[in-house]
Motif scaffolding. Structure first.
Motif, PDB file in Angstrom:
ATOM      1  N   LEU A 128      28.765 -28.313 -33.034  1.00  0.00           N
ATOM      2  CA  LEU A 128      28.349 -27.451 -34.141  1.00  0.00           C
ATOM      3  C   LEU A 128      29.125 -26.140 -34.102  1.00  0.00           C
ATOM      4  N   GLN A 129      29.618 -25.729 -35.264  1.00  0.00           N
ATOM      5  CA  GLN A 129      30.332 -24.456 -35.360  1.00  0.00           C
ATOM      6  C   GLN A 129      29.435 -23.304 -34.924  1.00  0.00           C
ATOM      7  N   GLY A 130      30.057 -22.315 -34.247  1.00  0.00           N
ATOM      8  CA  GLY A 130      29.334 -21.093 -33.913  1.00  0.00           C
ATOM      9  C   GLY A 130      28.579 -21.135 -32.601  1.00  0.00           C
ATOM     10  N   TYR A 131      28.591 -22.283 -31.930  1.00  0.00           N
ATOM     11  CA  TYR A 131      27.908 -22.400 -30.634  1.00  0.00           C
ATOM     12  C   TYR A 131      28.925 -22.737 -29.547  1.00  0.00           C
ATOM     13  N   PRO A 132      28.739 -22.192 -28.324  1.00  0.00           N
ATOM     14  CA  PRO A 132      29.595 -22.626 -27.217  1.00  0.00           C
ATOM     15  C   PRO A 132      29.221 -24.049 -26.810  1.00  0.00           C
ATOM     16  N   PHE A 133      29.957 -24.603 -25.852  1.00  0.00           N
ATOM     17  CA  PHE A 133      29.603 -25.910 -25.320  1.00  0.00           C
ATOM     18  C   PHE A 133      28.603 -25.718 -24.175  1.00  0.00           C
ATOM     19  N   ASN A 134      28.157 -26.815 -23.575  1.00  0.00           N
ATOM     20  CA  ASN A 134      27.009 -26.785 -22.657  1.00  0.00           C
ATOM     21  C   ASN A 134      26.976 -25.674 -21.602  1.00  0.00           C
ATOM     22  N   PRO A 135      28.083 -25.398 -20.881  1.00  0.00           N
ATOM     23  CA  PRO A 135      27.969 -24.435 -19.781  1.00  0.00           C
ATOM     24  C   PRO A 135      27.563 -23.026 -20.208  1.00  0.00           C
ATOM     25  N   LEU A 136      27.829 -22.662 -21.469  1.00  0.00           N
ATOM     26  CA  LEU A 136      27.539 -21.297 -21.919  1.00  0.00           C
ATOM     27  C   LEU A 136      26.327 -21.210 -22.843  1.00  0.00           C
ATOM     28  N   LEU A 137      25.720 -22.342 -23.158  1.00  0.00           N
ATOM     29  CA  LEU A 137      24.553 -22.320 -24.057  1.00  0.00           C
ATOM     30  C   LEU A 137      23.349 -21.680 -23.375  1.00  0.00           C
ATOM     31  N   THR A 138      22.646 -20.814 -24.101  1.00  0.00           N
ATOM     32  CA  THR A 138      21.388 -20.262 -23.583  1.00  0.00           C
ATOM     33  C   THR A 138      20.266 -21.254 -23.877  1.00  0.00           C
ATOM     34  N   GLU A 139      19.138 -21.038 -23.225  1.00  0.00           N
ATOM     35  CA  GLU A 139      17.988 -21.921 -23.462  1.00  0.00           C
ATOM     36  C   GLU A 139      17.571 -21.877 -24.936  1.00  0.00           C
ATOM     37  N   GLN A 140      17.593 -20.681 -25.525  1.00  0.00           N
ATOM     38  CA  GLN A 140      17.201 -20.543 -26.933  1.00  0.00           C
ATOM     39  C   GLN A 140      18.198 -21.259 -27.851  1.00  0.00           C
ATOM     40  N   GLN A 141      19.482 -21.187 -27.523  1.00  0.00           N
ATOM     41  CA  GLN A 141      20.486 -21.881 -28.340  1.00  0.00           C
ATOM     42  C   GLN A 141      20.284 -23.399 -28.300  1.00  0.00           C
ATOM     43  N   TYR A 142      19.934 -23.917 -27.117  1.00  0.00           N
ATOM     44  CA  TYR A 142      19.619 -25.350 -27.023  1.00  0.00           C
ATOM     45  C   TYR A 142      18.485 -25.702 -28.000  1.00  0.00           C
ATOM     46  N   LYS A 143      17.448 -24.874 -27.998  1.00  0.00           N
ATOM     47  CA  LYS A 143      16.292 -25.130 -28.876  1.00  0.00           C
ATOM     48  C   LYS A 143      16.677 -25.010 -30.350  1.00  0.00           C
ATOM     49  N   ASP A 144      17.467 -23.974 -30.682  1.00  0.00           N
ATOM     50  CA  ASP A 144      17.891 -23.771 -32.073  1.00  0.00           C
ATOM     51  C   ASP A 144      18.722 -24.953 -32.576  1.00  0.00           C
ATOM     52  N   MET A 145      19.653 -25.375 -31.746  1.00  0.00           N
ATOM     53  CA  MET A 145      20.510 -26.494 -32.133  1.00  0.00           C
ATOM     54  C   MET A 145      19.706 -27.778 -32.311  1.00  0.00           C
ATOM     55  N   GLU A 146      18.794 -28.023 -31.388  1.00  0.00           N
ATOM     56  CA  GLU A 146      17.965 -29.227 -31.496  1.00  0.00           C
ATOM     57  C   GLU A 146      17.190 -29.223 -32.814  1.00  0.00           C
ATOM     58  N   GLY A 147      16.665 -28.061 -33.195  1.00  0.00           N
ATOM     59  CA  GLY A 147      15.915 -27.957 -34.450  1.00  0.00           C
ATOM     60  C   GLY A 147      16.788 -28.270 -35.662  1.00  0.00           C
ATOM     61  N   LYS A 148      17.998 -27.728 -35.672  1.00  0.00           N
ATOM     62  CA  LYS A 148      18.917 -27.967 -36.797  1.00  0.00           C
ATOM     63  C   LYS A 148      19.310 -29.442 -36.889  1.00  0.00           C
ATOM     64  N   VAL A 149      19.606 -30.021 -35.741  1.00  0.00           N
ATOM     65  CA  VAL A 149      20.018 -31.430 -35.726  1.00  0.00           C
ATOM     66  C   VAL A 149      18.857 -32.334 -36.141  1.00  0.00           C
ATOM     67  N   LYS A 150      17.686 -32.036 -35.631  1.00  0.00           N
ATOM     68  CA  LYS A 150      16.501 -32.844 -35.973  1.00  0.00           C
ATOM     69  C   LYS A 150      16.264 -32.826 -37.486  1.00  0.00           C
ATOM     70  N   ASP A 151      16.383 -31.650 -38.104  1.00  0.00           N
ATOM     71  CA  ASP A 151      16.210 -31.544 -39.561  1.00  0.00           C
ATOM     72  C   ASP A 151      17.242 -32.398 -40.296  1.00  0.00           C
ATOM     73  N   ALA A 152      18.476 -32.392 -39.807  1.00  0.00           N
ATOM     74  CA  ALA A 152      19.536 -33.172 -40.454  1.00  0.00           C
ATOM     75  C   ALA A 152      19.288 -34.668 -40.313  1.00  0.00           C
ATOM     76  N   LEU A 153      18.795 -35.077 -39.154  1.00  0.00           N
ATOM     77  CA  LEU A 153      18.584 -36.503 -38.903  1.00  0.00           C
ATOM     78  C   LEU A 153      17.358 -37.039 -39.639  1.00  0.00           C
ATOM     79  N   ASN A 154      16.380 -36.179 -39.841  1.00  0.00           N
ATOM     80  CA  ASN A 154      15.140 -36.626 -40.485  1.00  0.00           C
ATOM     81  C   ASN A 154      15.351 -37.141 -41.904  1.00  0.00           C
ATOM     82  N   GLY A 155      16.445 -36.705 -42.547  1.00  0.00           N
ATOM     83  CA  GLY A 155      16.644 -37.121 -43.931  1.00  0.00           C
ATOM     84  C   GLY A 155      17.613 -38.278 -44.105  1.00  0.00           C
ATOM     85  N   LEU A 156      17.991 -38.957 -43.018  1.00  0.00           N
ATOM     86  CA  LEU A 156      18.994 -40.018 -43.162  1.00  0.00           C
ATOM     87  C   LEU A 156      18.445 -41.193 -43.971  1.00  0.00           C
ATOM     88  N   PRO A 157      19.293 -41.772 -44.845  1.00  0.00           N
ATOM     89  CA  PRO A 157      18.806 -42.812 -45.760  1.00  0.00           C
ATOM     90  C   PRO A 157      18.945 -44.232 -45.218  1.00  0.00           C
TER      91      PRO A 157
END
Length: 357
Positions: A132-161
């Motif tokens: 995802l644009q705007g986020y570092p890769f795993n070694p530099l991710l904060t705990e909050q960034q992990y949670k934020d990213m998971e939320g965004k991805v979950k929203d995107a996946l929930n609408g798959l047809p």
């Protein structure tokens, strides 16, 4: 910082002392490279040590380097570019090569099943990595960034047809029954990979990690395992055409909702330099008892077709029951469609060789 600089300065010597080490990091990390890069950092704070620490700790690595953020590839190009050149045969990033624009080739797909009787191919899988644009890769991710990213991805996946529709299972709070089922199905990724651990890629586990799959378990998305996203299409047998078309649909649907990190020279950017460009890995689980009898020879034959042979469970694993994971090796300098086509044509040739043997 002085301690970290010292570790960097000692790294070429540590790698050089291990006669059994054949990593690309050992090949290209010279004292001169360390001196040039040891005081450099990316805007997100990544240092050379963040890139090389896994390969220095695990001298038996094949590659030995990871990118803590997208910028690392250019900031530390002195070490990344030679490794990219070496791994991605025929792609001369140092000479100014540019990865071609994305071409999934939906209008060109023609991959008749090379094993319609099911004598050799057990299953087929095509996957790609995305960040995802705007986020570092795993070694530099904060705990909050992990949670934020998971939320965004979950929203995107929930609408798959249609056939892609499914359920997201977060690792945090996952029930033992669900966990057991996903492990039994060989879907669940687990903490504990020593190469990722040494790269600081397992921090805050299991926060922000999860698995999505459709009802038939033929379309999966791994969230924050090694890459931000691993998008996977798979099924039993050798019908690559169906598998690849499903992946294309999934990638296109997810990209409508999430901006992915891409570079005009390197293509799609992910955590590991082996997985840049198309990031496509098309593979089969296959039994070829005659030509795999001599494993060294099998690897040489596969390499002629730009194929890579791994154990049944992928990288760093052994073959179980004579089943091998065979995939395209090249991911850069060719289109997504051509990467899949290269795997397909190589597998057709391996089956022909098996039948002649």
């Amino acid at each position: 910082m002085a301690d970290v600089v010292k570790k960097m300065e000692e790294a070429p010597g540590i790698l050089g002392k291990d006669d059994k080490s054949h990593s690309l990091l050992k090949k290209y990390l010279t004292p001169d490279v360390v001196n040039k890069l040891k005081n450099t950092k990316t805007k997100m704070g990544a240092s050379l040590w963040d890139c090389i620490q896994s390969g220095v700790i695990n001298t038996d690595s094949g590659v030995g380097i990871y990118a803590p953020d997208a910028e690392s590839y250019t900031t530390f190009s002195e070490i990344f570019y030679p490794i990219i050149n070496d791994y991605h045969i025929g792609f001369d990033i140092k000479g100014g090569a540019k990865h071609p624009p994305m071409d999934l080739g939906l209008d060109k797909i023609n991959f008749p099943n090379p094993d319609p009787e099911g004598k050799y191919i057990i299953s087929t899988r095509v996957r790609c990595g995305r960040s995802l644009q705007g986020y570092p890769f795993n070694p530099l991710l904060t705990e909050q960034q992990y949670k934020d990213m998971e939320g965004k991805v979950k929203d995107a996946l929930n609408g798959l047809p249609g056939e892609l529709a499914g359920t997201y299972y977060p690792l945090t709070g996952m029930s033992k029954d669900t966990q057991k089922q996903l492990i039994d199905d060989h879907f669940l990724f687990k903490e504990g990979d020593r190469f990722l651990e040494a790269a600081n890629a397992n921090r805050f586990w299991p926060t922000g990690r999860g698995i999505y799959h459709n009802k038939d378990k033929t379309f999966l998305v791994w969230v924050n395992e090694e890459d931000h996203l691993r998008i996977i299409s798979m099924q039993k047998g050798g019908d690559l055409m169906a598998v690849y078309k499903r992946l294309i649909q999934g990638v296109n649907e997810i990209e409508k909702k999430l901006p992915f990190s891409r570079d005009e020279r390197l293509g799609y950017l992910t955590f590991c330099p082996t997985n840049l460009g198309t990031t496509i890995r098309a593979s089969v689980h296959i039994k070829l008892p005659k030509i795999s009898k001599n494993l060294d020879e099998f690897h040489k034959i596969a390499a002629k077709y730009n194929l890579q042979v791994r154990g049944t469970s992928g990288e760093h694993s052994e073959s179980i029951g004579g089943v091998y994971d065979v995939s395209n090796k090249r991911r850069m300098g060719l289109t997504e469609f051509d990467a899949v086509k290269e795997m397909y044509e190589g597998i057709v040739e391996l089956i022909k060789l098996e039948e002649k043997s």
